[in-house]
Structure formats: structure tokens, C-alpha cells
Design a protein around this motif. Structure first.
Motif, PDB file in Angstrom:
ATOM      1  N   GLY A 118       6.449   2.982  -1.609  1.00  0.00           N
ATOM      2  CA  GLY A 118       7.597   3.874  -1.626  1.00  0.00           C
ATOM      3  C   GLY A 118       7.269   5.342  -1.497  1.00  0.00           C
ATOM      4  O   GLY A 118       8.129   6.198  -1.746  1.00  0.00           O
ATOM      5  N   SER A 119       6.055   5.696  -1.105  1.00  0.00           N
ATOM      6  CA  SER A 119       5.677   7.110  -0.994  1.00  0.00           C
ATOM      7  C   SER A 119       6.111   7.667   0.356  1.00  0.00           C
ATOM      8  O   SER A 119       6.653   6.967   1.218  1.00  0.00           O
ATOM      9  CB  SER A 119       4.165   7.255  -1.163  1.00  0.00           C
ATOM     10  N   LYS A 120       5.884   8.965   0.552  1.00  0.00           N
ATOM     11  CA  LYS A 120       6.221   9.621   1.813  1.00  0.00           C
ATOM     12  C   LYS A 120       5.294   9.121   2.917  1.00  0.00           C
ATOM     13  O   LYS A 120       4.146   8.785   2.671  1.00  0.00           O
ATOM     14  CB  LYS A 120       6.091  11.142   1.668  1.00  0.00           C
ATOM     15  N   PHE A 121       5.789   9.094   4.146  1.00  0.00           N
ATOM     16  CA  PHE A 121       4.982   8.564   5.247  1.00  0.00           C
ATOM     17  C   PHE A 121       5.354   9.253   6.554  1.00  0.00           C
ATOM     18  O   PHE A 121       6.377   9.930   6.669  1.00  0.00           O
ATOM     19  CB  PHE A 121       5.179   7.046   5.372  1.00  0.00           C
ATOM     20  N   CYS A 122       4.480   9.060   7.548  1.00  0.00           N
ATOM     21  CA  CYS A 122       4.700   9.544   8.908  1.00  0.00           C
ATOM     22  C   CYS A 122       4.857   8.335   9.823  1.00  0.00           C
ATOM     23  O   CYS A 122       4.352   7.254   9.528  1.00  0.00           O
ATOM     24  CB  CYS A 122       3.522  10.380   9.406  1.00  0.00           C
ATOM     25  N   ILE A 123       5.543   8.546  10.926  1.00  0.00           N
ATOM     26  CA  ILE A 123       5.692   7.484  11.913  1.00  0.00           C
ATOM     27  C   ILE A 123       5.105   7.945  13.243  1.00  0.00           C
ATOM     28  O   ILE A 123       5.362   9.063  13.700  1.00  0.00           O
ATOM     29  CB  ILE A 123       7.183   7.072  12.065  1.00  0.00           C
ATOM     30  N   LEU A 124       4.280   7.094  13.852  1.00  0.00           N
ATOM     31  CA  LEU A 124       3.730   7.331  15.179  1.00  0.00           C
ATOM     32  C   LEU A 124       4.245   6.226  16.082  1.00  0.00           C
ATOM     33  O   LEU A 124       4.191   5.045  15.703  1.00  0.00           O
ATOM     34  CB  LEU A 124       2.203   7.313  15.171  1.00  0.00           C
ATOM     35  N   GLU A 170       0.830  -1.207   0.000  1.00  0.00           N
ATOM     36  CA  GLU A 170       0.000   0.000   0.000  1.00  0.00           C
ATOM     37  C   GLU A 170       0.862   1.255   0.000  1.00  0.00           C
ATOM     38  O   GLU A 170       0.524   2.246  -0.640  1.00  0.00           O
ATOM     39  CB  GLU A 170      -0.906   0.009   1.235  1.00  0.00           C
ATOM     40  N   LEU A 171       1.975   1.209   0.713  1.00  0.00           N
ATOM     41  CA  LEU A 171       2.850   2.378   0.833  1.00  0.00           C
ATOM     42  C   LEU A 171       3.493   2.741  -0.496  1.00  0.00           C
ATOM     43  O   LEU A 171       3.616   3.926  -0.843  1.00  0.00           O
ATOM     44  CB  LEU A 171       3.913   2.107   1.898  1.00  0.00           C
ATOM     45  N   ARG A 226       1.620   6.150   8.945  1.00  0.00           N
ATOM     46  CA  ARG A 226       0.515   6.947   8.409  1.00  0.00           C
ATOM     47  C   ARG A 226       0.953   7.500   7.059  1.00  0.00           C
ATOM     48  O   ARG A 226       2.017   8.108   6.949  1.00  0.00           O
ATOM     49  CB  ARG A 226       0.174   8.082   9.382  1.00  0.00           C
ATOM     50  N   PHE A 227       0.136   7.287   6.030  1.00  0.00           N
ATOM     51  CA  PHE A 227       0.523   7.696   4.680  1.00  0.00           C
ATOM     52  C   PHE A 227      -0.732   7.907   3.842  1.00  0.00           C
ATOM     53  O   PHE A 227      -1.852   7.562   4.255  1.00  0.00           O
ATOM     54  CB  PHE A 227       1.411   6.623   4.032  1.00  0.00           C
ATOM     55  N   VAL A 228      -0.521   8.460   2.654  1.00  0.00           N
ATOM     56  CA  VAL A 228      -1.625   8.657   1.713  1.00  0.00           C
ATOM     57  C   VAL A 228      -1.609   7.507   0.715  1.00  0.00           C
ATOM     58  O   VAL A 228      -0.635   7.319  -0.014  1.00  0.00           O
ATOM     59  CB  VAL A 228      -1.513  10.011   0.983  1.00  0.00           C
ATOM     60  N   TYR A 229      -2.684   6.742   0.705  1.00  0.00           N
ATOM     61  CA  TYR A 229      -2.830   5.618  -0.210  1.00  0.00           C
ATOM     62  C   TYR A 229      -2.883   6.143  -1.642  1.00  0.00           C
ATOM     63  O   TYR A 229      -3.279   7.280  -1.888  1.00  0.00           O
ATOM     64  CB  TYR A 229      -4.113   4.862   0.167  1.00  0.00           C
ATOM     65  N   PHE A 230      -2.496   5.286  -2.613  1.00  0.00           N
ATOM     66  CA  PHE A 230      -2.410   5.765  -4.001  1.00  0.00           C
ATOM     67  C   PHE A 230      -3.770   6.216  -4.529  1.00  0.00           C
ATOM     68  O   PHE A 230      -3.841   6.981  -5.491  1.00  0.00           O
ATOM     69  CB  PHE A 230      -1.804   4.674  -4.900  1.00  0.00           C
ATOM     70  N   GLN A 231      -4.867   5.763  -3.901  1.00  0.00           N
ATOM     71  CA  GLN A 231      -6.191   6.209  -4.320  1.00  0.00           C
ATOM     72  C   GLN A 231      -6.575   7.548  -3.700  1.00  0.00           C
ATOM     73  O   GLN A 231      -7.651   8.075  -3.974  1.00  0.00           O
ATOM     74  CB  GLN A 231      -7.230   5.151  -3.946  1.00  0.00           C
ATOM     75  N   GLY A 232      -5.700   8.098  -2.851  1.00  0.00           N
ATOM     76  CA  GLY A 232      -5.944   9.408  -2.270  1.00  0.00           C
ATOM     77  C   GLY A 232      -6.471   9.394  -0.859  1.00  0.00           C
ATOM     78  O   GLY A 232      -6.740  10.452  -0.283  1.00  0.00           O
ATOM     79  N   PHE A 233      -6.632   8.192  -0.270  1.00  0.00           N
ATOM     80  CA  PHE A 233      -7.150   8.098   1.094  1.00  0.00           C
ATOM     81  C   PHE A 233      -5.999   8.017   2.092  1.00  0.00           C
ATOM     82  O   PHE A 233      -4.953   7.422   1.807  1.00  0.00           O
ATOM     83  CB  PHE A 233      -8.045   6.861   1.245  1.00  0.00           C
ATOM     84  N   VAL A 234      -6.213   8.607   3.268  1.00  0.00           N
ATOM     85  CA  VAL A 234      -5.213   8.521   4.331  1.00  0.00           C
ATOM     86  C   VAL A 234      -5.326   7.162   5.001  1.00  0.00           C
ATOM     87  O   VAL A 234      -6.416   6.719   5.356  1.00  0.00           O
ATOM     88  CB  VAL A 234      -5.418   9.644   5.364  1.00  0.00           C
ATOM     89  N   ARG A 235      -4.186   6.493   5.139  1.00  0.00           N
ATOM     90  CA  ARG A 235      -4.138   5.200   5.803  1.00  0.00           C
ATOM     91  C   ARG A 235      -3.276   5.308   7.061  1.00  0.00           C
ATOM     92  O   ARG A 235      -2.211   5.920   7.038  1.00  0.00           O
ATOM     93  CB  ARG A 235      -3.546   4.129   4.872  1.00  0.00           C
ATOM     94  N   GLU A 236      -3.750   4.710   8.141  1.00  0.00           N
ATOM     95  CA  GLU A 236      -2.974   4.653   9.375  1.00  0.00           C
ATOM     96  C   GLU A 236      -2.904   3.194   9.789  1.00  0.00           C
ATOM     97  O   GLU A 236      -3.903   2.608  10.204  1.00  0.00           O
ATOM     98  CB  GLU A 236      -3.628   5.512  10.462  1.00  0.00           C
TER      99      GLU A 236
END
Length: 431
Positions: free
Chosen positions: A78-84, A75-76, A102-112
Motif C-alpha cells: 500500500g505504499s507510494k509507487f511509480c508506473i512505467l 511487497e508494495l 517501481r516502488f521503495v520496498y519496506f526494507q528501503g530498497f528500490v524495487r522495479e
């Protein structure tokens, strides 16, 4: 069962046992419901192929976990992501670290996504950084793609020079550290509630009062019965209005260690059940109880009927009604940071207005509450006596009104404002 934190093994898994543990009992239930499953379940399997040993169970879970992490990495993409991240103790009292991406899925949705749990020897910043690096390397997560770090406010996490966030910033200057607004507010409010002696003693006594009631189911039942009678009487006299969902019974609520709002509801419910709670304590004292229980009831009754306690009860109820609205707003998932800071500014403004212009109205509400609940209020124009009241101890010749206004109300509000200004400042907004 892993998701629900249920134990896999049973205390006695022998054939004669009436409870073999969760795994075996669940498998046995499926055996009785499905003929195909019954062919390969425990009773028909060979002794060395039942697959119920603890080691086998852990291997199966590990396979599930690897497949989940592989899916998250897909799902990631290789895109930019956040770490919690946060650390805690497991049931074996060993330190462990949870990692959430936490990242933005390729379909444009935020995934955590909950990604990993890692055991650590200690919670030092260097140790945590080393463990995270190993996880990143193993799953091909590049540090240069890190755009956000979200930890708590502990020094090992947020330290400017040697904290975990500083170590990541050395490798990636765009990995900004953000401390959750709601958590900052939680720390600010908790700090201000424990710094002042008067308020600290109030919360200690509040906890004691609630514990005395909740310790016995008889007290809880009696409190509910008294409350129902009071509601009926107040409706009959026109003091309460009727309607759908109105006049619901409630219980005294214990405060939570990590939820500031729970303290507000503890105060709110006690104010609503003040007479009922006092009546329960009076019954406990009059029913001839002796020893520890009698002493607890007597101490709680004297505390709840004291003016100091009532004053702090109404004061904290008024202040926390303001801060509770901010607390709930900051926990909304759709909250924007600019709007959040505007809410913080609005809360500060309300507290400042209460400090500057709210004393007369607040004092009137305290006097009215005391009159309606038959509590003796002091003469506010009389001199305030410090210590034991001996003349040699009276260093400040002030009135009782001055003491409660300046040394209680102003101090509590000033602590609140100071903590809010420190932890939720303009620098945070700029970031």
C-alpha cells in the motif's frame, strides 16, 4: 520457456516424431533422469491427464503469473509507487500494453517489478487509461498513491490536455510525468540526424556500405584478413603500439533502430577499417561480378571514396564522440537528475565550442585523412557550384569552404543544439 520466449508446442507431437516440441522433450528428459518423475510422465499417464494441451499450459502459466503479482502486491504494502508503461505489437500483430511498477520496498530498497501485460483494442489515451484503471482496481492499487508516470514521448502518452499523463494528473496531482532522459536524448539526436539533407544522405549511404559487406560471409572474412595484415604492418613500422587488449580486430557494425550509440560505433569502425573496406569493394568489382552485386559494390566504392562522404564521416564521428559520452552517462542507473542536467550543459558547451572555434582544426583533419587515403580534396577557395553547375543555377556565390562550413557543419551542430535545448530544458530540471 515463457521467460526465454520459447515455443511450447511442436509441429508434430505424434509418437513417431523425432522432435515433439519443447514441453514434451523437456519432460521426457526429466523422465530419463528421475525415477519418481518417470512414474507420472506422459507414457505412464492416462490419455486425459497428460497436461500438455495448449489450454492447460496457458492455465499453468496464468497460475504462475497470479502468484507473482500477488507477491509484488505484498511487497508494495500500500505504499507510494511509480508506473512505467509502453505499448507494442505481439507476434499476432495485436496491440498490448506492458505495466511495470517501481516502488521503495519496506526494507528501503528500490524495487522495479514487471507487473502485467494487457491486450488493448487501440493505443488511444482513453483506452490505455481504462485498462490501467481495471488493473489497479483488480489488485487494489490506489491511484492516489501514484507519484510518478514514466512513458515515451508519443502524443497519446505525453499530451498536455488529453494524453495519458494528463488523465492521471486530473485524479492525482502528484503523479508527475517524467520522460526518460536517455530516451529524450535518443529522439533529439535521431531528429537532428534526419532533418539535414546532407547528413540524411550520409547515413543512408553508410547503411548501404555496411549492408554490402555484411551480405556475404566471404566479404566479412576478407575484411578481417586485410585488417590483420594492416595491423601487423603498422606495428612493424611503429605506427601502432602493442599492449594487452590493443589492436583488436573489429567488424563493420550495423546501426540499431533504438540505440543511438550504435550509429557512433558504425562510424568509428568504418573510419578504422576505411582502407580495408575500400579494398574489399575493389576486389568485388575486379572479380568479374555482374548484375546487382556488381552494381552495389561499384556504388558503395564510389560513395566511400567521395569527398562528401568522407567529410560527413569525420564530422559525425567528431560530433557523436561528444554526444556518445552523454548518452552512456544518462543510461547509468545511479545517475542523479541534477548531475544529468550538468552533463547536458557540458555537452552543449562542447558543441558550441566546436561550432565557434573548431572549424580550422577539423578541416585540417579532413585534409589529412584524404591525403593518407588517396582521396581527392577540392580547392576550398574555388566557387561552389550548385545543381548541375549551370551559371543560371548559381544563386549564391560562395566558396566550397564556405559551403561546407556554413551549410553543413553549422547546420548539423545547430540542429543538435536546438533539439537538446527543446527536449532537455530547464523546465525538466525544475520538475
Amino acid at each position: 520457456m515463457a521467460k526465454q520466449a520459447l515455443a511450447f508446442r511442436g509441429d508434430d507431437e505424434s509418437i513417431e516424431s523425432s522432435n515433439h516440441g519443447n514441453i514434451i522433450e523437456i519432460v521426457d528428459s526429466y523422465r530419463r533422469m528421475n525415477e519418481e518423475v518417470a512414474k507420472v510422465t506422459l507414457k505412464n499417464a492416462s490419455a486425459n491427464a497428460s497436461y500438455t494441451a495448449p489450454g492447460i499450459q496457458k492455465q499453468i502459466l496464468n497460475i504462475f503469473a497470479k502468484r507473482v503479482r500477488k507477491k509484488i502486491c505484498e511487497e508494495l504494502r500500500g505504499s507510494k509507487f511509480c508506473i512505467l508503461m509502453d505499448e507494442s505489437l505481439n507476434e499476432g500483430k495485436k496491440d498490448q500494453m506492458t505495466i511495470i511498477l517501481r516502488f521503495v520496498y519496506f526494507q528501503g530498497f528500490v524495487r522495479e517489478r514487471f507487473f502485467h501485460v494487457v491486450s488493448v483494442s487501440d493505443t488511444g489515451a482513453a483506452t490505455l487509461k481504462n485498462k490501467i484503471d481495471k488493473v489497479f482496481t483488480k489488485y487494489n492499487l490506489r491511484v492516489e498513491n501514484l507519484r510518478d508516470q514514466r512513458y515515451d514521448g508519443a502524443s497519446n502518452m505525453c499530451g498536455q490536455w488529453n494524453g495519458l499523463q494528463a488523465l492521471f494528473l486530473q485524479e492525482c496531482p502528484y503523479a508527475y510525468y517524467v520522460h526518460c532522459f536517455a530516451h529524450r536524448l535518443q529522439i533529439a539526436l535521431n531528429t537532428s540526424a534526419t532533418d539535414g539533407d546532407v547528413v540524411y544522405l550520409f547515413f543512408e549511404m553508410l547503411t548501404s556500405i555496411i549492408n554490402v559487406i555484411d551480405s556475404f560471409s566471404k566479404n566479412v572474412y576478407e575484411l578481417k584478413c586485410i585488417q590483420e595484415v594492416e595491423v601487423v604492418e603498422q606495428i612493424a613500422t611503429g605506427e601502432l603500439e602493442t599492449g594487452k587488449g590493443a589492436n583488436q580486430t573489429c567488424n563493420l557494425q550495423r546501426e540499431g533502430a533504438t540505440r543511438w550509440s550504435s550509429r557512433y560505433y558504425s562510424i568509428k569502425n568504418l573510419m578504422k577499417l576505411f582502407n580495408s573496406t575500400s579494398f574489399v569493394f575493389k576486389n568485388m568489382i575486379d572479380n568479374g561480378l555482374i548484375g546487382k552485386i556488381h552494381g552495389q559494390a561499384l556504388g558503395a566504392f564510389r560513395a566511400i571514396r567521395s569527398f562528401d562522404f568522407v567529410f560527413c564521416l569525420l564530422l559525425m564521428g567528431k560530433i557523436m564522440r561528444i554526444t556518445n559520452a552523454l548518452c552512456k552517462s544518462l543510461q547509468e542507473q545511479s545517475q542523479e537528475i541534477i548531475n544529468a542536467m550538468n552533463l547536458v550543459s557540458s555537452t552543449k558547451g562542447q558543441l558550441e565550442k566546436l561550432r565557434e572555434d573548431g572549424w580550422v582544426g577539423f578541416l585540417a583533419s579532413v585534409v589529412s585523412f584524404c591525403a593518407s587515403h588517396v582521396i581527392v580534396a577540392p580547392d576550398f577557395n574555388a566557387p561552389y557550384l550548385e545543381g548541375t553547375g549551370h551559371p543560371s543555377q548559381q544563386l549564391n556565390c560562395v566558396t566550397i569552404e564556405h559551403y561546407y562550413r556554413v551549410q553543413v557543419v553549422y547546420v548539423v551542430i545547430d540542429f543538435q543544439l536546438m533539439e537538446l535545448n527543446t527536449r532537455l530544458n530547464e523546465k525538466t530540471r525544475e520538475l
